[in-house]
Structures are given as structure tokens and as C-alpha cells.
Design a protein around this motif. Sequence first.
Motif, short mmCIF file in Angstrom:
data_model
loop_
_atom_site.label_atom_id
_atom_site.label_comp_id
_atom_site.label_asym_id
_atom_site.label_seq_id
_atom_site.Cartn_x
_atom_site.Cartn_y
_atom_site.Cartn_z
N PRO A 1 -13.85 5.87 3.51
CA PRO A 1 -12.80 5.88 2.48
C PRO A 1 -13.35 5.85 1.06
O PRO A 1 -12.60 6.12 0.11
CB PRO A 1 -12.00 4.61 2.78
CG PRO A 1 -12.98 3.70 3.45
CD PRO A 1 -13.90 4.58 4.23
N THR B 1 0.84 -1.20 0.00
CA THR B 1 0.00 0.00 0.00
C THR B 1 0.87 1.24 0.00
O THR B 1 2.06 1.21 0.30
CB THR B 1 -0.94 0.03 1.22
OG1 THR B 1 -0.16 0.27 2.41
CG2 THR B 1 -1.70 -1.26 1.37
N VAL C 1 -4.38 12.67 -4.24
CA VAL C 1 -5.62 12.12 -3.69
C VAL C 1 -6.79 12.78 -4.41
O VAL C 1 -6.82 14.00 -4.60
CB VAL C 1 -5.71 12.38 -2.17
CG1 VAL C 1 -7.10 12.06 -1.65
CG2 VAL C 1 -4.67 11.55 -1.44
N ALA D 1 -9.36 4.14 -2.00
CA ALA D 1 -8.74 4.17 -0.68
C ALA D 1 -9.25 3.03 0.19
O ALA D 1 -10.42 2.64 0.11
CB ALA D 1 -9.02 5.51 -0.02
N VAL E 1 -4.51 9.14 4.06
CA VAL E 1 -5.30 8.28 3.17
C VAL E 1 -4.42 7.12 2.74
O VAL E 1 -3.29 7.32 2.28
CB VAL E 1 -5.81 9.06 1.94
CG1 VAL E 1 -6.54 8.13 0.98
CG2 VAL E 1 -6.71 10.22 2.36
N ARG E 2 -4.94 5.90 2.88
CA ARG E 2 -4.18 4.70 2.49
C ARG E 2 -4.86 4.03 1.31
O ARG E 2 -6.08 3.79 1.32
CB ARG E 2 -4.10 3.73 3.66
CG ARG E 2 -3.26 2.47 3.36
CD ARG E 2 -3.40 1.44 4.46
NE ARG E 2 -2.79 1.85 5.70
CZ ARG E 2 -1.54 1.57 6.06
NH1 ARG E 2 -0.77 0.87 5.25
NH2 ARG E 2 -1.07 1.99 7.23
N CYS E 3 -4.05 3.70 0.28
CA CYS E 3 -4.56 3.05 -0.93
C CYS E 3 -3.66 1.87 -1.29
O CYS E 3 -2.46 1.87 -0.96
CB CYS E 3 -4.58 4.02 -2.12
SG CYS E 3 -5.66 5.45 -1.93
N ALA F 1 -9.27 6.30 5.51
CA ALA F 1 -9.09 7.75 5.47
C ALA F 1 -9.40 8.29 6.85
O ALA F 1 -10.46 8.00 7.42
CB ALA F 1 -9.99 8.38 4.42
N PHE G 1 -12.67 8.71 -1.38
CA PHE G 1 -11.29 9.09 -1.71
C PHE G 1 -10.62 8.03 -2.57
O PHE G 1 -10.94 6.84 -2.50
CB PHE G 1 -10.47 9.29 -0.43
CG PHE G 1 -11.07 10.32 0.48
CD1 PHE G 1 -11.06 11.66 0.15
CD2 PHE G 1 -11.67 9.94 1.68
CE1 PHE G 1 -11.62 12.61 0.99
CE2 PHE G 1 -12.22 10.88 2.53
CZ PHE G 1 -12.20 12.22 2.18
N SER G 2 -9.67 8.48 -3.37
CA SER G 2 -8.89 7.59 -4.23
C SER G 2 -7.50 8.17 -4.41
O SER G 2 -7.28 9.37 -4.22
CB SER G 2 -9.57 7.42 -5.59
OG SER G 2 -9.86 8.69 -6.17
N CYS G 3 -6.56 7.31 -4.76
CA CYS G 3 -5.18 7.73 -5.03
C CYS G 3 -4.92 7.64 -6.53
O CYS G 3 -5.37 6.69 -7.20
CB CYS G 3 -4.19 6.85 -4.28
SG CYS G 3 -4.34 6.94 -2.48
#
Length: 604
Positions: free
Chosen positions: A225, A207, A273, A243, A251-253, A246, A228-230
Motif C-alpha cells: 500500500p 476510512t 488515487v 493507503a 484501495v483503502r485510505c 491495496a 498508493f495514496s488517496c
Amino acid sequence: MNPPSSDHRRKRKKQQQCINLRQSLFSLRRLSVRFIILCFSILAFLHLLYQTTPFTSSFYPRLVVSSLPLLSYSSYSINTNAKSLQDFSNFSLPLKLENRVLFPDHVLLLVSGNGDISQLECVYFSNNQFRNESYNFSVKKMLSLDIYGQFRSIIRCPVPKSVNNIYSSDANLKWAGNRKNGLWLNNSKASYSWQNLVYEAVLDGGTVVVFVKGLSLRSNRLSDPRQFSCHFGYEKYTFSAMAFTAAQEVVRCPLPLGIISNPEKFQDIRVTVGSRQYFKARPRKLVLMPSVAKVFDQMPDRKMIGGKKFELCVCTMVWNQALSIREWIMYHSWLGVERWFIYDNNSDDGLKKVIQELDLENYNVTRRVWPWIKTQEAGFSYCALRAKDECEWVSFMDVDEYFYFPYSGHSHWSFRKSGYADQNSLRTLVLSLSISSNIGEIRTNCHSFGPSGLNARPIQGVAVGYTCRLEEPERHKSIVRLDALDSSLVNIVHHFRLKKGFVYKELPQNAVIINHYKYQVWEVFRAKFYRRAATYVADWRENQNRGSRDRAPGLGTEAIEPSDWSLRFCEVWDTGMRDFVLSNLVDFSNGLLPWEVKSRDEYY
């Protein structure tokens, strides 16, 4: 005379054709040589022009970065070959001004490449006439510079102050020298705001954890989450991933498979993000945040010995603590701290030199440049990720906080041995609690100390000089087991959310406590008015949260010293720490404490 025969004519024709062919080849060879010489001459001229020739106002170059990918280091899931990295680091990359970030008191410029940037100056063009033939611009000296990542540096420029805002705050750079000559580094893009920016990213397994300001997520709360997106790419974003988590500014993707399978092709890739708000269960337009974050642009800072993790480490974020950090590190190293991560939040008081000296003295200290203001919680999350390959436990604490072990009776045998604490007591305590596999956090109460009647910095340091405190303990601080942290990395007031199955252990204050030298002499204390490090804590100059425990009771929004400041916050005289330090750490050959040797000569 007989006419030539047909055979003779054919023979003469072939001879003429051979002569013509040789002449053509000779001409072609002469032309090829001339062409090669001409090309070489042009390239040599351009090289000399690029390296040495100052440019006049009629020729205004822009230095661009090489198209070669930048090989960066990641200590987590993807590693580059050390020899390749070393070979490539010797290759000279041209400098390029990548981005600017506008802060309240300076402009941060991110410069890629590995050239010498110490001779650069900050340039501000006229708002009314930007980069035209008249070149109406102002030149200022840079405030400071730092190495930032593998192949980037940061330059801090002053915010231009002029009548009627004549000059743009979009600072550019030029080599020091003649006002209208010299090489320039410029960027036509407008500056980003520090309040709305993707500013950091770090790998964690498969990740990527992205740090972003401007999402306006609530403190100490998990957010949905799905909104949100990466997004990953260079000039354009070509990879994306939804994601996982969040929270706050993190934020973790998942890392896209295309990047995982070909990491060498994406060494300089940028990440941002995307935010998609929902209205009546329907998603609105996707908005991508401005970004200066790169996935792989991380400096190696491992210092493990023999591949074994350190049992106890400390992470802190500081601003201008050169006068205090030597005592703090030396004292806690005596108690058993093995590794230090110092996140330098734009210090300009010589902190870098002090940390270098401590590291040369084998205190195992790493200074990490952290230019992002109001990001303490995110900085601690970043530190937890970077430290987890090196450390079992990390204490997240401030430079004015000191662990203290009072005399222990038989009732505390489960935490520590009876009597007075000795060397490495803090690490021994942590190891004793590590036996319980479900303890993920050790909490310790704090006693807040006041100026103790002093009007100037105590010569022997804070632990000896401040001896009067408030009676009741205030907040508690923590030491956390890094593999027990929740994947969201939510934290507040130095406490992290734990994974399910882990619990915290709060220690009795008469077994171990933190002496928080919060209210020091006014000369030191007034610096707190400059800016608070935490994201969700209002700066004291703002008329907000006047009743917050972060503020000093009775003070307003201006750094004006009360007449009785030296006598405030004094309810109980407590000389325990002073006596402990003088009994255990004084060098009886000269009567000095370890931190006094340099501090007395150089800093006081």
C-alpha cells in the motif's frame, strides 16, 4: 430700504441649504428606485432567457452547476439530517455535464443536478471543426438513462460510427428540438477511458474505500500500500492520505481529519488515487488517476425492520436477466433469503421493471446501478461494505445458481434436520453454523447442468426444466459472515479473504449443494460471449485462456451453435431439484409455480 441684517442673511442661507438637501435626497431616491427597477428587469430578463428562449448559433451557453454544496447521504460513519436533506432535495439545481467515460460499445455521461434529462439528445461534433460557427455535428438518441447517486444521473450514448471517424466520441447533450437551437450541456474535457479510472468510493468507518481500474494489480494478492495514496478535492486536490491496504481494484485510505470534522462542507468532494512506483528503493513521480468518484454521493438503500439485521442476504451482479431473476429470487426467498442486492451492469431488457415488481410484492429487493464493466470482484467488495449494516451473512452468487437440499440422512444432523428440506431451510442452516464464532465462510460444491435435450427455454423455469448434469462437482460458492472479511476485501470466484482467526466450513454435497445451470439452451447461453463480468476472466471472443474452466469446453471465440449442443454436458440424469420444486412450490389451485404467473404472460 434698509439692507438685510447679518442674522437675516444667515437665515436665508440655511433655508437655501435645506432646499438643496431636499432636492438632492429626492434625486437620489429617484435614482435608487430606477436602479432597483433596472436590476430587477435585468435579472427577470436573464431568468426568462435561461428558462425559455432558444439560443441561436451566435450564442452558445454552457449550463453550470450551482456553487451550493450537494447534501448527500452516507449510511456509515457520517450522516446528514433527514429533514435538511429532504428540504434541499426540493431545491432545483441546474444540470451540468460533469464527465464522460468511453466504453467499447457506448459513451457514459455523468450529469449532476436534479432536472428532467429524459428529453436530452446525444451530440457529436466534428473532429476537424469542434464547436465553431458552422456547427458541424451529429445528433443521436440516447441508449438509456438511470439515476446514479444522490444528485447525479447517467446517460448512455452510442459510440459514433462514421466514415473516416468524422465525429468525436466526446459526446455532449442538447435538448431535443430544432437542430441549431435549444439549450446545450457540454464539457470541453476529453472522455476518460473505462480501463484507467477511479470509478467508485464508499465510506467504511473512518476510512474511505476507493475502486479504481488501471493499477494492474494481480488477482487474489495483497499489494504494497505504500505506493498508493488517496487525494480529495474539487477542481484541485487539497487533502491527501496514505493507503492502508491495496489489492486488485480496491484501495483503502483513512479519511482526512479535516473532512471528518466538517462533513457538511465536503458533500460533493471528489476522490482519486495516486500511484508512486519505486525504482531502487526511491519513489518516482506521483501520478493521479482520472476520477469520477465522490465520497458522499451514495443512495440510501436500507430496509431493516426494527433496527435488527437480516440474517441472510444475497448479492449478485447481472446483465439482462429479466427473464430469469423472478424465479431465482422467489425460490431462494422460500428457502429463507430475506434481503436482495441486485447490481445492474447496464441491462437493457426490462430488468428494472421486474425488480420494481418484486419489491412491491415484498421480496425486499434493491437494484443498484453499476455501470462499470469487468468489475465483478470490486462490485462484490462494494456490496459487502454497503450490506454490512443490514446483514449478518451474504451469499455472493449468480442468477443461474440454485441451492438444493437433497434428502438428508442421520449423518447430517449437525448441519440440518433429517428428511426433506422445508421452508427457510437455507437460513436455518446458516443460523446453526453461526453458533461457531470462528466460522466466517460456508462453502458449497456445485453441479453443472447442461441443456438436457432442450432447444428452447423451459416454460416452468430452469429448476424444473434442466435435469441432466456433469457427474463430478466443479467449483464451490460461498456464504460469508460480513464482519469476518479482511479489510483488503480481496475476493475471487465469489470467495473472500477472511480475517485472522476465522475459518471456512465446507459442507458435504449430499447435505446441500448448488445446482449451477451453466450450460442452458443456446438462446440463453450465447449471451456469455458478449462479455464476462469478472475482472480477471478473459472475454470468450478473445483468444486467451482457452483452457479456462470459465469457458465451455469445445467452443471457440465465436458464438456459433454446435449441432449437438442440446445433448452436451449430460452425464447424469438428476431430477431431484425438479421434484423438490414441484412438491413444495406449486399452487395447487391453478397448477402454477409462483414465478409462472407473470412470466408466462409477460416474458415467455
